[in-house]
Design a protein around this motif. Structure first.
Motif, mmCIF file in Angstrom:
data_model
loop_
_atom_site.group_PDB
_atom_site.id
_atom_site.type_symbol
_atom_site.label_atom_id
_atom_site.label_comp_id
_atom_site.label_asym_id
_atom_site.label_seq_id
_atom_site.Cartn_x
_atom_site.Cartn_y
_atom_site.Cartn_z
ATOM 1 N N GLU B 243 -117.294 -43.382 -30.299
ATOM 2 C CA GLU B 243 -117.958 -42.443 -29.205
ATOM 3 C C GLU B 243 -117.303 -42.444 -28.319
ATOM 4 O OE1 GLU B 243 -120.063 -39.773 -29.133
ATOM 5 O OE2 GLU B 243 -121.774 -40.192 -30.997
ATOM 6 N N CYS B 244 -116.915 -43.811 -27.433
ATOM 7 C CA CYS B 244 -115.680 -43.910 -26.829
ATOM 8 C C CYS B 244 -114.765 -44.077 -27.257
ATOM 9 C CB CYS B 244 -115.951 -45.077 -26.145
ATOM 10 S SG CYS B 244 -117.474 -46.346 -25.506
ATOM 11 N N ALA B 245 -114.166 -43.352 -28.256
ATOM 12 C CA ALA B 245 -112.562 -43.816 -28.390
ATOM 13 C C ALA B 245 -112.464 -42.472 -28.386
ATOM 14 C CB ALA B 245 -112.618 -44.047 -30.054
ATOM 15 N N ARG B 246 -113.318 -40.923 -28.948
ATOM 16 C CA ARG B 246 -113.668 -40.129 -28.819
ATOM 17 C C ARG B 246 -113.669 -39.779 -28.090
ATOM 18 N NH1 ARG B 246 -117.000 -36.447 -31.016
ATOM 19 N NH2 ARG B 246 -118.891 -37.372 -30.555
ATOM 20 N N GLU B 319 -110.577 -38.956 -35.278
ATOM 21 C CA GLU B 319 -110.682 -37.728 -35.603
ATOM 22 C C GLU B 319 -111.723 -37.155 -36.492
ATOM 23 O OE1 GLU B 319 -107.027 -35.823 -36.345
ATOM 24 O OE2 GLU B 319 -106.523 -36.547 -38.268
ATOM 25 N N ARG B 320 -112.091 -38.059 -37.661
ATOM 26 C CA ARG B 320 -113.501 -37.398 -38.297
ATOM 27 C C ARG B 320 -114.544 -37.860 -38.049
ATOM 28 N NH1 ARG B 320 -109.879 -38.678 -44.036
ATOM 29 N NH2 ARG B 320 -107.751 -39.033 -43.216
ATOM 30 N N TYR B 321 -114.458 -37.942 -36.535
ATOM 31 C CA TYR B 321 -115.989 -38.297 -36.455
ATOM 32 C C TYR B 321 -115.447 -37.385 -35.274
ATOM 33 C CZ TYR B 321 -119.570 -41.340 -35.464
ATOM 34 O OH TYR B 321 -121.558 -41.541 -35.344
ATOM 35 N N SER B 322 -117.237 -36.340 -35.725
ATOM 36 C CA SER B 322 -117.501 -36.013 -34.926
ATOM 37 C C SER B 322 -118.909 -35.268 -34.680
ATOM 38 C CB SER B 322 -116.635 -34.001 -35.981
ATOM 39 O OG SER B 322 -117.101 -33.157 -34.836
#
Lengths: 70, 434
Positions: B243-246, B319-322
């Protein structure tokens, strides 16, 4: 009736209207499912209650295709 | 040999494996043993006003034969005088100049207290500072640790105070005991943090002894909530890191923490945006030598993938975590049972029949032998049967090619909104329940 059979029944009814050139003119979402509003170019209108998740997904695909045609 | 070196916000380390601020980094003796074993860095156990600990501090949750599936502690920050710690930090850095020594700090939320400790610690030569805004027990009751870390304004203000005095990179360690971890991550960044680390431990009570009715652990018949860590918390930590990374408003390097027990776990955290990882419970369970397998495993993995450096992995899965609303509703998988491998234990049938979608049928063949078969048209691809199956390879989840273009919930709702809600059709004869 299995969920799949119920879906196929709903899909066939939607397809039957689409084949008769009805277009989707509105969707009302509710606790019982989605009411799909359909209208024929000749003016006839109808509404279908779509209950199964797969059929509600199916008509969304149709809706997007329809919007691309317009 | 692949290049395992990392640089986290200016802190160089020979590999991405750091010991987290915790009991394993309490003394110079321990940290030096860790560096000898191969750890790339260590975050020194939190320094502040020396505390007094209780006796009986740790507890573990064992699950179905796995020792230490989860770990709970009520130990506080360092109980040794600052000068003793600083002397050992200096000696350790002198002996291991190429290793990263980061010092964890926690003081009262007062500007002069932060300035004082930052200057004293940096004066002996450290590679960075980590602000402990996450310790959930003991210190929080005194207005420090998680009590500071749960309030974004306090995180921002204290980070800013530290940055006023600090010369080395400042990492802010975040507490998971909050609804939205990006709120405090963004606050840390607004305060000037050079990096964030997460997660600290989760509020927990390891158990209750059903014979004595005491808490586990207990101190003379009384217990208090502790901090939970170890393998059980990994999925929670991984989500918070992601959540922080994206989140573009975070945008600083991440030091990933939470249940990392082997090189595979470390790779997952790095793929989800961590530049490096911090480890505690696995070292407490198995000793410092576990880092050898981590280094070998990571190196072999990178070579298998044809990568030259561990830094090439950082954030590759972000980018695959949405959002759920962006997932493709037309994507479908179904379960398929390999009859040659299946032992007909019935686990999948029971799981599906009792708790899922009733689509695994039990049949008998012409020889009277039982077999299980998925009614694929009714399978929703929930994965439950393959999860409960005890035989590797007996149930595969097979992708069903779709004839439709991808359709997300958000796209569906946008299409419905575009066509409108329609109008009520007069007369029930024109309405049809299909």
């Amino acid at each position: 009736m299995s969920a799949y059979e119920q879906y196929v029944g709903e899909k066939n009814k939607i397809d039957a209207y689409i084949e008769q050139q009805y277009i989707i003119t509105g969707v009302r979402e509710g606790l019982s499912g989605d009411w799909l509003e359909l209208k024929h170019p000749g003016g006839d209108e109808t509404a279908l209650l779509v209950e199964t998740a797969d059929a509600r997904k199916y008509f969304a695909n149709l809706l997007i295709k329809q919007s691309r045609k317009v | 040999m692949a290049d395992l070196r990392i640089d986290l916000a200016g802190i160089a380390s020979p590999n991405p494996f750091w010991l987290a601020s915790a009991p394993p980094t309490n003394t110079g003796y321990q940290v030096q043993r860790a560096f000898e074993a191969g750890w790339g860095g260590a975050v020194w156990k939190t320094l502040g006003d020396p505390i007094i600990n209780t006796s009986s501090r740790f507890a573990a949750v064992h699950f179905n034969g796995q020792r230490v599936a989860g770990f709970n502690n009520i130990e506080l920050i360092s109980d040794r005088p600052l000068e003793v710690n600083l002397k050992e930090i200096y000696e350790t850095k002198k002996r291991f100049p190429g290793h990263a020594i980061i010092v964890s700090l926690m003081v009262e939320p007062k500007r002069e207290k932060w300035h004082e400790i930052v200057k004293k610690v940096e004066a002996i030569g450290v590679d960075g500072l980590e602000l402990n805004f996450g310790c959930p027990h003991g210190m929080a009751e005194r207005g420090m640790g998680a009590a500071s870390g749960q309030q974004p304004d306090l995180v921002e203000m204290q980070t800013m105070w530290v940055k006023e005095a600090a010369q080395t990179p400042v990492i802010v360690k975040l507490t998971p005991n909050i609804t939205d971890i990006t709120a405090t991550a963004k606050a840390a960044v607004r305060g000037g943090a050079d990096a964030i680390s997460l997660i600290n431990t989760i509020n927990s009570l390891a158990g209750v002894d059903i014979d004595t009715w005491n808490t586990v652990p207990h101190v003379g018949g009384k217990g208090a909530h502790g901090g939970y860590c170890g393998p059980a918390v990994k999925p929670i930590a991984l989500n918070m890191v992601a959540e922080c990374a994206r989140n573009p408003l975070v945008g600083v390097p991440i030091s990933g923490i939470g249940g990392i027990s082997n090189w595979r776990d470390a790779v997952e955290f790095i793929l989800m945006g961590s530049t490096g990882v911090q480890i505690c419970t696995a070292a407490m369970h198995h000793g410092f030598s576990i880092v050898e397998d981590m280094i070998d495993g990571l190196n072999n993995y990178l070579e298998d993938k044809g990568l030259n450096s561990v830094t090439e992995l950082i954030g590759k899965s972000v980018e695959r975590y949405s959002e759920w609303g962006d997932l493709d509703l037309n994507y479908a998988v179904v379960a398929r049972i390999e009859q040659e491998t299946c032992i007909v234990c019935n686990k999948c049938h029971i799981a599906c029949e009792d708790t899922s979608h009733q689509c695994i049928e039990r049949h008998t063949d012409e020889h009277g032998a039982a077999y299980l078969k998925v009614r694929e048209e009714d399978c929703v691809g929930c994965n439950l049967c393959s999860i409960v199956c005890p035989v590797e390879g007996a149930i595969s989840m097979i992708e069903v090619p779709s004839t439709e273009l991808p359709l997300s919930w958000n796209q569906r709702q946008a299409a419905i909104a575009a066509v409108g809600k329609g109008k009520e059709v007069d007369g029930t004869d024109k309405k049809e329940a299909v």
